[in-house]
Every structure is written in C-alpha cells, then in structure tokens.
Design an enzyme around this catalytic site. Structure first.
Site: not given
Ligand code: ARG
Length: 474
Positions: A24, A111, A156, A284, A286, A291, A318, A323, A326
């Site tokens: 990630s 976590n 309206t 034109k 725009n 938009e 968890y 992940q 994000k």
């Molecule tokens: N990159 C992970 C996330 O965004 C961090 C937590 C990872 N935890 C694990 N037990 N693999 O969720």
C-alpha cells in the site's frame, strides 16, 4: 531467504507479484507524518510505562525526527518490499539507529497503528474542509450583499414562478453549506479519538497507558473496546457521507450555473480566467470548472458506496480488506478540497447580466400569485382568487400582454372588486420586498453562523498544530 520484518516463520521469499499486490506504500505514504507523530507519542508512552529506557526513547525519537525531516525534504525513496508506510518507516529507523528501533513496536500492532494514523490524518483534513467551506460561504455572502436588490425569476419545475432577490438564491447555498459544516463539526468527537493500545485486536500483556498517548496527541478520548478500535472505519464513512452531501450541494449550484451561463439563459458569465475554450469551435467559452465539479460528485458517491460495501461483510477484527479504505478516502479529501478551492475565486469573479435577469422577471406572469393574494386580502376565498387570476393570465397570453398592462375596466370584467391599487400589488419590486422582509436578518444570522464555525475551526486548528510543533513536525 526473505528479509521482511515479519519473516521469522517463513521459509521462502514472498512472490514478487504478491509483494506488488499487497503493498500500500504507493498511496499510504500520505500518512507518513501522522505515522511518525503516532510513533513519537507511542515511544513516549513506552518510556513513561517503563518499557523503554530514557536513552532508548531518545534514540528512537531523534531517529524518527530525522526521518520526518528527510521525508519532508523529499529525500526518501519508499520501497514496496516493505509493503506499507509503517514498515517503511520502521525499516528506515533501524537503518538510522540500529537495533533499538526494534523496541518501538512493543505493545503495538500495525492494526492499531494504521487506525491511529487515519484518525490523525482525517482530523487534520476535516479542519481544512471546514475552513474551505466557510470561505466559500463567505464568498456567497459577499455576492448576496452585492446582489441584495437584484430581482430574478424564482423557479419551480424550471418554470418561472415568483420574483425573488438574487441574494436569496445565494443565501440558500450558504445555508446548505452551513449544514454541511455542522455535519463535519458534529463528527469531530468520533474522529478525534485514539485507538492506540488495542494492538492487534485485544491489547497485549503489557500494561499500556492509552490515556497518555491520547493526551499527548490531543485526542478527546479513547476507544473503549479494542476489537472495535482496530476494525471499524465508520468515522471514514461519516466523513465521505458528509463530503457526498457537500458535493451534492455544489453539483446543484454547478448545474444552475451551467444553465445560467448558456446563451439560452444568459443570466451570468464566468470570468475569462475561469472559463475554457474549444479546440475546434473558436467562438466557444465553456463553464468547465462547474461542469467538472458536477462530474466529480460521481466519484465521491462512488467512494461512499465502496466504503459501505467494503465494511459490510467483514468479521471482527482487522482484515486486510481494510487497507482498501485509503484510496477512496484520499481521493474524496482531494476532490472536495480542490473543488471548494476553485469555486471560491470562480464565484467571486462571476459576472451578472442584470438587464437580462430583469427582463426575465417581467415575462411569464411572475406577479400572478401576488395578484391572487391581493384579492384574498379583499376577502375573496383563495380558490376563487386563483381561478379569476388564472383566467386573466389566459386572456393576457392570448393578447400577448402583461397583467399590469390590462386596464382597470378590463380587470373588473373578470372580477368587480378590482380597484386602482391593484397596480401597486402587481409591482415586481414591491412583491419581492413584501415576500422577503426577513432577508437582511437571514443574511446577518448566516454571517454569524459562518463566523462561529470559523472560530471553532481556528480553535481546533491551534490545538492540533501545537501537537505537530511539539514533536518537531510543524
Ligand atoms: N497497510 C495496512 C492497512 O492499511 C496496515 C495494517 C496491516 N495489518 C496487518 N495485520 N497486515 O490496513
């Protein structure tokens, strides 16, 4: 053999495809400062609770601060081999200070670490969003003040209905954005709480002081239940839901401005600096900005659906699925903030075609309701008055004239009670004034609300930035 931080029980290196698929770092590097801030507070807590010596805490803190400054200077290249921002920073720390770095993760899991980072990130972004919302409201309040006396058709069904002040139109959006602000502000206690200490799911055998970290990082409280702390993202969904409503409001405004700037309406035009051209049609101009604002609403709604769906079937606690929170969150934060930022100057430079608006109010019998009300004030039942005026309008449509162009005798042929005062009752400015006696009060009250929200934001902003400054990350 693998050199992963968790490699102890493995006998083979990770497949490169798995490394790519599970990493990630390409997006969660946005949490770098929050991750370091959280680690600095955690190291402080470990020392305070007797799990790190003063010297170890010092080494760790100094190393983390050096890494933060390198990241801020753009001198750090993160690696997908270290998967995410948490392990990248731990790796950098161990390269910087050696084995003492290995003590930082005591009584902590990624976590609760990642949950903490997202809380820290979101509370900062929530304040930026409130700030931008109030700035856009201030721009709209300024337009309302400038356009206090300009009369436009109110619609309206997109049919001309009654005369309104242009100010009233802008103030409607100030009120909507005010509720959007209130929604963000009311979510603050849920964003500003600390999950740290939950560790992987159920805490650890160490006795950690969760309140110490919460106090250091200026959180309002802690999660009581550790499974909950590491596995919910309701506070993220709440933000995205509030952002969806912001975008919905902006999208309605955008739609109106797209229409109003068309040649068919010709009520407004955007300044050249906030318009774009066509690659083929030289004439034109725009309204691309609004938009796109309307269009970007779709991706924010998409993020809301993605997050609700992501969470719906997850068993406690968890799961790696989390992940996936994000990218939608970061995208929503960027989209909403960029949209609010560009709407502020695009609106403050908007040109108004006052004459066209005036002309539009005069066509379409916008004073018909006031005419019916004139009869009601003379004791005529509303339904009867409605019918009489309806007939008069039909007559005028055929004659191609306005209601106020009928003679008194012509009016009396429809209903004998008409007197010469009827012409004052048909006056468009008079109608707008009578219907909007509270408009100045409304403007003042909205102004006061915006100031109060700005005050709230500045106060929280000061508390939050003090934390970053205290840890050398300001
Ligand atoms: N990159 C992970 C996330 O965004 C961090 C937590 C990872 N935890 C694990 N037990 N693999 O969720």
């Amino acid at each position: 053999m693998t050199n992963k931080l968790w490699s102890g029980r493995f006998t083979k290196p990770t497949h490169p495809g798995v490394e790519q698929y599970t990493a990630s770092i390409t997006f969660d590097h946005a949490l770098a400062m929050e991750d370091i801030l959280g680690s600095l507070a955690h190291a402080g807590m470990l020392h305070h609770s007797g799990m790190l010596s003063a010297q170890e805490q010092n080494e760790i803190s100094q190393g983390l601060t050096r890494i933060a400054h390198k990241i801020q200077a753009g001198e750090v290249a993160f690696s997908t081999q270290d998967e995410d921002i948490h392990m990248n920073i731990e790796r950098l720390l161990s390269e910087d200070i050696g084995p003492a770095a290995g003590k930082l993760h005591t009584a902590r899991s990624r976590n609760d670490q990642v949950a903490l980072d997202v809380h820290l990130y979101l509370r900062k972004q929530l304040l930026v969003t409130v700030d931008l919302l109030t700035q856009l409201q201030t721009t709209l309040l300024q337009l309302a003040r400038e356009h206090r006396q300009i009369i436009v058709p109110g619609y309206t069904h997109l049919q001309r209905a009654q005369p309104i002040y242009l100010a009233k139109h802008w103030l409607a959006y100030v009120a909507m954005l005010g509720r959007d602000c209130a929604r963000l502000i009311s979510s603050w206690p849920r964003v500003n709480q600390s999950p740290l200490g939950a560790a992987a799911l159920t805490g650890t055998t160490f006795s950690v002081d969760k309140h110490y970290v919460a106090k250091e990082l200026a959180f309002d409280g802690i999660y009581l239940n550790s499974l909950d702390a590491v596995s919910d993202r309701d506070f993220v969904i709440e933000f995205i839901a509030a952002a969806s409503l912001i975008m919905m409001h902006l999208s309605r405004l955008s739609e109106e401005l797209v229409m109003w700037s068309s040649q068919e309406f010709n009520f407004v035009h955007f300044d050249d600096a906030f318009s774009t051209g066509s690659s083929i049609m030289p004439q034109k101009k725009n309204p691309d900005v609004v938009e796109l604002g309307r269009g970007k609403t779709a991706r924010v709604y998409g993020a809301l659906m993605a997050m609700l769906t992501l969470l719906k079937g997850l068993p406690l606690a968890y799961n790696k699925d989390l992940q996936e929170d994000k990218e939608p969150l970061f995208d929503v934060v960027n989209t909403v903030q960029q949209t609010l930022s560009i709407y502020i100057p695009a609106l403050s430079t908007l040109h108004i075609n006052v004459d066209v608006m005036r002309q539009a109010v005069q066509e379409g019998y916008l004073n018909a309701t006031a005419l019916a009300e004139y009869l009601v004030k003379k004791g005529v039942p509303f339904r009867k008055a409605h019918e009489v005026v309806g007939k008069m309008v039909a007559h005028c449509v055929q004659k191609q004239c306005r209601l106020e162009e009928l003679t008194l005798a012509e009016m009396q042929a429809f209903f004998p009670e008409f007197t010469k005062e009827v012409y004052a009752a048909l006056d468009l400015d008079g109608i707008a004034t009578a219907c909007n006696q509270e408009l100045d009060k409304e403007l003042l009250m909205l102004e006061r609300e915006v100031k109060a929200n700005q005050g709230w934001m500045a106060e929280k902003q000061a508390v939050v930035s003090k934390v970053y400054v205290k840890y050398g990350l300001g």
